[in-house]
Motif scaffolding. Structure first.
Motif, mmCIF file in Angstrom:
data_model
loop_
_atom_site.group_PDB
_atom_site.id
_atom_site.type_symbol
_atom_site.label_atom_id
_atom_site.label_comp_id
_atom_site.label_asym_id
_atom_site.label_seq_id
_atom_site.Cartn_x
_atom_site.Cartn_y
_atom_site.Cartn_z
ATOM 1 N N ASP A 83 30.599 55.230 36.220
ATOM 2 C CA ASP A 83 29.370 54.361 36.140
ATOM 3 C C ASP A 83 29.431 53.459 37.376
ATOM 4 O OD1 ASP A 83 26.555 53.281 34.942
ATOM 5 O OD2 ASP A 83 27.778 52.116 34.143
ATOM 6 N N THR B 9 28.169 50.378 36.689
ATOM 7 C CA THR B 9 28.142 49.213 36.671
ATOM 8 C C THR B 9 29.361 49.170 35.408
ATOM 9 O OG1 THR B 9 25.613 49.344 36.106
ATOM 10 C CG2 THR B 9 26.800 47.392 34.457
ATOM 11 N N LYS C 77 32.417 48.076 37.697
ATOM 12 C CA LYS C 77 32.433 46.570 38.751
ATOM 13 C C LYS C 77 33.359 45.931 37.547
ATOM 14 C CE LYS C 77 31.234 43.358 41.215
ATOM 15 N NZ LYS C 77 32.379 42.340 41.625
ATOM 16 N N GLY C 78 31.669 45.763 35.992
ATOM 17 C CA GLY C 78 32.742 44.994 34.946
ATOM 18 C C GLY C 78 33.796 45.257 34.840
ATOM 19 N N HIS D 82 35.552 48.346 44.507
ATOM 20 C CA HIS D 82 35.424 47.046 44.032
ATOM 21 C C HIS D 82 36.476 46.133 43.813
ATOM 22 C CE1 HIS D 82 31.969 48.053 42.729
ATOM 23 N NE2 HIS D 82 32.389 48.745 41.945
#
Length: 185
Positions: A131, A133, A136-137, A166
Protein backbone atom coordinates in the motif's frame (compact mmCIF):
# COMPACT_ATOMS: atom_id res chain seq x y z
CA UNK A 1 26.78 -4.42 -10.87
CA UNK A 2 27.83 -2.11 -8.03
CA UNK A 3 25.78 -2.35 -4.87
CA UNK A 4 25.40 0.56 -2.47
CA UNK A 5 26.03 -0.64 1.08
CA UNK A 6 25.59 0.92 4.47
CA UNK A 7 29.34 1.70 4.40
CA UNK A 8 28.73 4.06 1.45
CA UNK A 9 26.32 6.28 3.39
CA UNK A 10 26.89 9.29 5.60
CA UNK A 11 24.35 8.49 8.31
CA UNK A 12 25.58 10.73 11.13
CA UNK A 13 22.57 12.47 12.68
CA UNK A 14 20.18 10.95 10.13
CA UNK A 15 17.12 8.83 10.85
CA UNK A 16 17.77 5.46 9.21
CA UNK A 17 14.81 3.18 8.56
CA UNK A 18 16.33 -0.29 8.73
CA UNK A 19 14.15 -3.16 7.55
CA UNK A 20 15.08 -6.31 9.43
CA UNK A 21 13.65 -9.81 9.58
CA UNK A 22 12.72 -10.35 13.21
CA UNK A 23 10.17 -13.02 12.39
CA UNK A 24 11.52 -14.95 15.38
CA UNK A 25 9.98 -17.99 17.03
CA UNK A 26 8.23 -17.24 20.31
CA UNK A 27 6.26 -19.17 22.87
CA UNK A 28 4.12 -18.16 25.79
CA UNK A 29 5.66 -18.65 29.23
CA UNK A 30 3.91 -17.43 32.38
CA UNK A 31 1.62 -15.18 30.33
CA UNK A 32 4.50 -13.55 28.44
CA UNK A 33 5.72 -14.13 24.90
CA UNK A 34 9.36 -15.24 25.00
CA UNK A 35 11.81 -15.51 22.09
CA UNK A 36 13.03 -19.10 21.72
CA UNK A 37 15.68 -18.46 19.04
CA UNK A 38 17.31 -15.04 18.61
CA UNK A 39 19.44 -15.96 15.58
CA UNK A 40 17.64 -13.54 13.24
CA UNK A 41 18.18 -10.70 15.69
CA UNK A 42 21.85 -11.59 16.16
CA UNK A 43 22.40 -11.61 12.39
CA UNK A 44 21.50 -7.89 12.21
CA UNK A 45 23.86 -6.81 15.00
CA UNK A 46 26.82 -5.93 12.74
CA UNK A 47 24.71 -3.43 10.80
CA UNK A 48 23.02 -2.01 13.90
CA UNK A 49 26.32 -1.61 15.74
CA UNK A 50 27.90 0.03 12.69
CA UNK A 51 25.01 2.51 12.47
CA UNK A 52 25.25 3.25 16.20
CA UNK A 53 28.99 3.86 15.86
CA UNK A 54 28.37 6.22 12.93
CA UNK A 55 25.83 8.25 14.92
CA UNK A 56 22.70 7.22 13.03
CA UNK A 57 19.24 7.42 14.58
CA UNK A 58 18.02 3.88 13.94
CA UNK A 59 14.41 2.92 13.30
CA UNK A 60 13.93 -0.84 13.00
CA UNK A 61 10.93 -2.41 11.30
CA UNK A 62 9.91 -6.03 10.78
CA UNK A 63 6.96 -8.31 10.41
CA UNK A 64 6.20 -11.21 12.73
CA UNK A 65 3.97 -14.08 11.77
CA UNK A 66 0.83 -13.71 9.69
CA UNK A 67 -1.64 -11.56 11.64
CA UNK A 68 -3.54 -10.72 8.41
CA UNK A 69 -3.74 -6.99 9.07
CA UNK A 70 -5.08 -7.40 12.60
CA UNK A 71 -3.40 -6.66 15.93
CA UNK A 72 -2.52 -9.86 17.76
CA UNK A 73 -0.64 -9.56 21.08
CA UNK A 74 0.99 -12.95 20.45
CA UNK A 75 2.55 -11.55 17.26
CA UNK A 76 3.77 -8.29 18.75
CA UNK A 77 7.42 -7.33 18.38
CA UNK A 78 7.41 -5.84 21.91
CA UNK A 79 9.43 -8.78 23.38
CA UNK A 80 12.16 -8.12 20.82
CA UNK A 81 13.03 -4.67 22.21
CA UNK A 82 14.45 -5.89 25.56
CA UNK A 83 16.17 -8.85 23.87
CA UNK A 84 17.84 -6.53 21.37
CA UNK A 85 18.69 -4.08 24.14
CA UNK A 86 20.56 -6.84 26.00
CA UNK A 87 22.49 -7.73 22.84
CA UNK A 88 23.59 -4.18 21.99
CA UNK A 89 24.04 -2.99 25.57
CA UNK A 90 21.81 0.05 25.30
CA UNK A 91 18.09 0.85 25.56
CA UNK A 92 15.80 0.13 22.62
CA UNK A 93 12.65 2.23 22.50
CA UNK A 94 9.43 0.65 21.23
CA UNK A 95 6.56 2.23 19.30
CA UNK A 96 3.17 0.49 19.39
CA UNK A 97 2.70 1.05 15.65
CA UNK A 98 4.89 1.36 12.56
CA UNK A 99 3.23 4.62 11.43
CA UNK A 100 1.26 7.42 13.03
CA UNK A 101 1.79 10.09 15.64
CA UNK A 102 3.49 7.94 18.30
CA UNK A 103 5.93 6.37 15.82
CA UNK A 104 6.72 9.78 14.33
CA UNK A 105 7.24 11.43 17.74
CA UNK A 106 9.54 8.63 18.91
CA UNK A 107 11.49 8.71 15.62
CA UNK A 108 11.95 12.47 15.85
CA UNK A 109 13.04 12.20 19.50
CA UNK A 110 15.91 9.83 18.71
CA UNK A 111 19.40 11.05 19.44
CA UNK A 112 22.51 9.97 17.57
CA UNK A 113 23.12 6.28 18.21
CA UNK A 114 19.61 5.68 19.61
CA UNK A 115 17.48 2.73 18.50
CA UNK A 116 13.71 2.49 18.05
CA UNK A 117 11.82 -0.69 17.20
CA UNK A 118 8.44 -0.30 15.51
CA UNK A 119 5.49 -2.64 16.00
CA UNK A 120 4.77 -5.46 13.55
CA UNK A 121 4.32 -4.05 10.03
CA UNK A 122 1.82 -6.80 9.24
CA UNK A 123 -0.63 -5.39 11.77
CA UNK A 124 -1.56 -3.27 8.72
CA UNK A 125 -3.24 -5.10 5.83
CA UNK A 126 -1.50 -2.67 3.49
CA UNK A 127 1.93 -4.13 4.30
CA UNK A 128 1.47 -7.27 2.22
CA UNK A 129 -0.41 -5.31 -0.47
CA UNK A 130 2.43 -2.78 -0.86
CA UNK A 131 0.00 0.00 0.00
CA UNK A 132 1.46 3.33 -1.14
CA UNK A 133 -0.03 5.30 1.78
CA UNK A 134 1.44 2.90 4.35
CA UNK A 135 4.83 2.95 2.58
CA UNK A 136 4.83 6.76 2.56
CA UNK A 137 3.82 6.86 6.23
CA UNK A 138 6.78 4.69 7.18
CA UNK A 139 9.13 6.65 4.89
CA UNK A 140 8.08 9.87 6.64
CA UNK A 141 9.84 8.56 9.77
CA UNK A 142 13.28 8.52 8.15
CA UNK A 143 15.78 10.04 5.77
CA UNK A 144 17.67 6.90 4.71
CA UNK A 145 16.65 3.28 4.03
CA UNK A 146 18.84 0.28 4.82
CA UNK A 147 17.60 -3.21 3.97
CA UNK A 148 19.01 -5.99 6.13
CA UNK A 149 15.96 -8.25 5.96
CA UNK A 150 17.49 -11.07 3.94
CA UNK A 151 14.70 -13.52 4.76
CA UNK A 152 12.04 -11.10 3.49
CA UNK A 153 13.78 -8.94 0.88
CA UNK A 154 12.14 -10.80 -2.00
CA UNK A 155 8.66 -9.67 -0.89
CA UNK A 156 6.85 -6.83 -2.61
CA UNK A 157 5.66 -5.36 0.71
CA UNK A 158 5.25 -1.73 1.69
CA UNK A 159 8.17 -1.70 4.14
CA UNK A 160 10.54 -3.40 1.70
CA UNK A 161 9.47 -2.44 -1.81
CA UNK A 162 7.31 0.68 -1.55
CA UNK A 163 9.04 2.62 1.23
CA UNK A 164 12.50 2.97 -0.40
CA UNK A 165 10.94 4.78 -3.36
CA UNK A 166 10.22 7.72 -1.02
CA UNK A 167 13.75 8.13 0.38
CA UNK A 168 16.79 9.63 -1.36
CA UNK A 169 19.34 7.13 -0.03
CA UNK A 170 18.88 3.36 -0.12
CA UNK A 171 21.50 0.75 0.70
CA UNK A 172 22.02 -2.85 1.74
CA UNK A 173 23.08 -3.84 5.24
CA UNK A 174 25.85 -6.27 6.12
CA UNK A 175 23.57 -9.33 6.33
CA UNK A 176 22.28 -8.75 2.80
CA UNK A 177 25.84 -8.27 1.55
CA UNK A 178 27.02 -11.42 3.35
CA UNK A 179 24.27 -13.47 1.74
CA UNK A 180 24.91 -11.96 -1.72
CA UNK A 181 28.61 -12.78 -1.41
CA UNK A 182 27.74 -16.31 -0.34
CA UNK A 183 25.54 -16.74 -3.42
CA UNK A 184 28.37 -15.58 -5.70
CA UNK A 185 30.83 -18.16 -4.36
Amino acid sequence: MAKLTVRDLNVHGKRVFMRVDYNVPMEEKDGQMVITDATRIQETLPTIKFLIEKGARIILASHLGRPKGQRDPKQSLAPVAPALSALIGKPVAFASDCVGDEAKAKALALGNGDVLLLENTRFHAGEEKNDATLAKGMADLAEVFVNDAFGACHRKHASIYGLPKHLPEVAAGFLIMKELKRSEE
